[in-house]
Scaffold this motif. Structure first.
Motif: not given
Length: 209
Positions: A175-176, A72-75, A181-183
């Motif tokens: 983007q992944g 889920y983290w990727y896209a 990074i955002d998570i």
């Protein structure tokens, strides 16, 4: 320095390809032949690399992105089907894509004593073909390595045979990494320095005519 060294080596490798030397008497692409290698027409050889430094410990980064079934983290996408135990070589995950189901079989899964990790999987159109392992198509390798106490280098590399227009995989992988990074930032795990730029490249830039 490590990121620059990896990128420099990769650029040098691409330069050698441009000379045309890589097209003569090379073995077919396979799991054992990472690069350079050749592909049967109408497919062609394609590779990318995307590098980023995440300001988090190797343990926190690994816990987020190194689970084969937890993607889920990727896209923001999760497998619709899973075959075999998680994080076990030979297991298969399948995704529902607009053009049809896409399956990926885990081929390499390693975690080093220093916390570094390597995960490589092979892409298939038909899940039933994955178990045979006789016709390799395209490979993706994700690596994580501790740079400093709170910085982790993440590399997503691809190589193999592609059919159709050259994809923008390097952009997707960037983007992944940014999603990771955002998570980690939202979870308070971003305790080190995170550069705002990535290093990436791909070959070829467009599909051969």
């Amino acid at each position: 320095m490590k990121v620059i060294s990896i990128a420099t080596s990769f650029v040098a490798f691409l330069a050698s390809k441009a000379s045309g030397a890589h097209v003569q008497k090379l073995p077919e692409c396979s799991l054992k032949q990472s690069s350079p290698c050749t592909c049967a027409a109408p497919s062609y050889y394609f590779e990318t690399v995307a590098l980023g430094v995440i300001g988090a410990t190797i343990g926190d980064v690994r816990a987020l992105i190194n689970d084969f079934y937890d993607t889920y983290w990727y896209a923001h996408e999760t497998p619709i089907k899973k075959i075999g135990p998680d994080n076990t070589v030979g297991s298969i995950r399948t995704f529902r894509e607009p053009t049809g189901d896409l399956s990926e079989q885990l081929m390499v899964y390693k975690i080093g004593q220093d916390g570094s990790f390597t995960q490589r999987y092979q892409q298939y159109i038909d899940p039933a073909a994955a178990a045979n392992g006789t016709k390799p198509t395209f490979y993706v390798t994700m690596k994580g390595k501790n740079v400093f106490q709170n910085e982790t280098l993440v590399a997503i590399e691809t190589y193999g045979c592609w059919t159709g227009p050259a994809p923008t995989l390097a952009e997707s992988h960037e983007q992944g990494i940014q999603n990771a990074i955002d998570i980690l930032r939202a979870g308070g795990k971003l305790t080190g320095i995170t550069p705002t730029n990535f290093i990436s490249t791909s070959f070829p830039k467009a599909a051969p005519f």
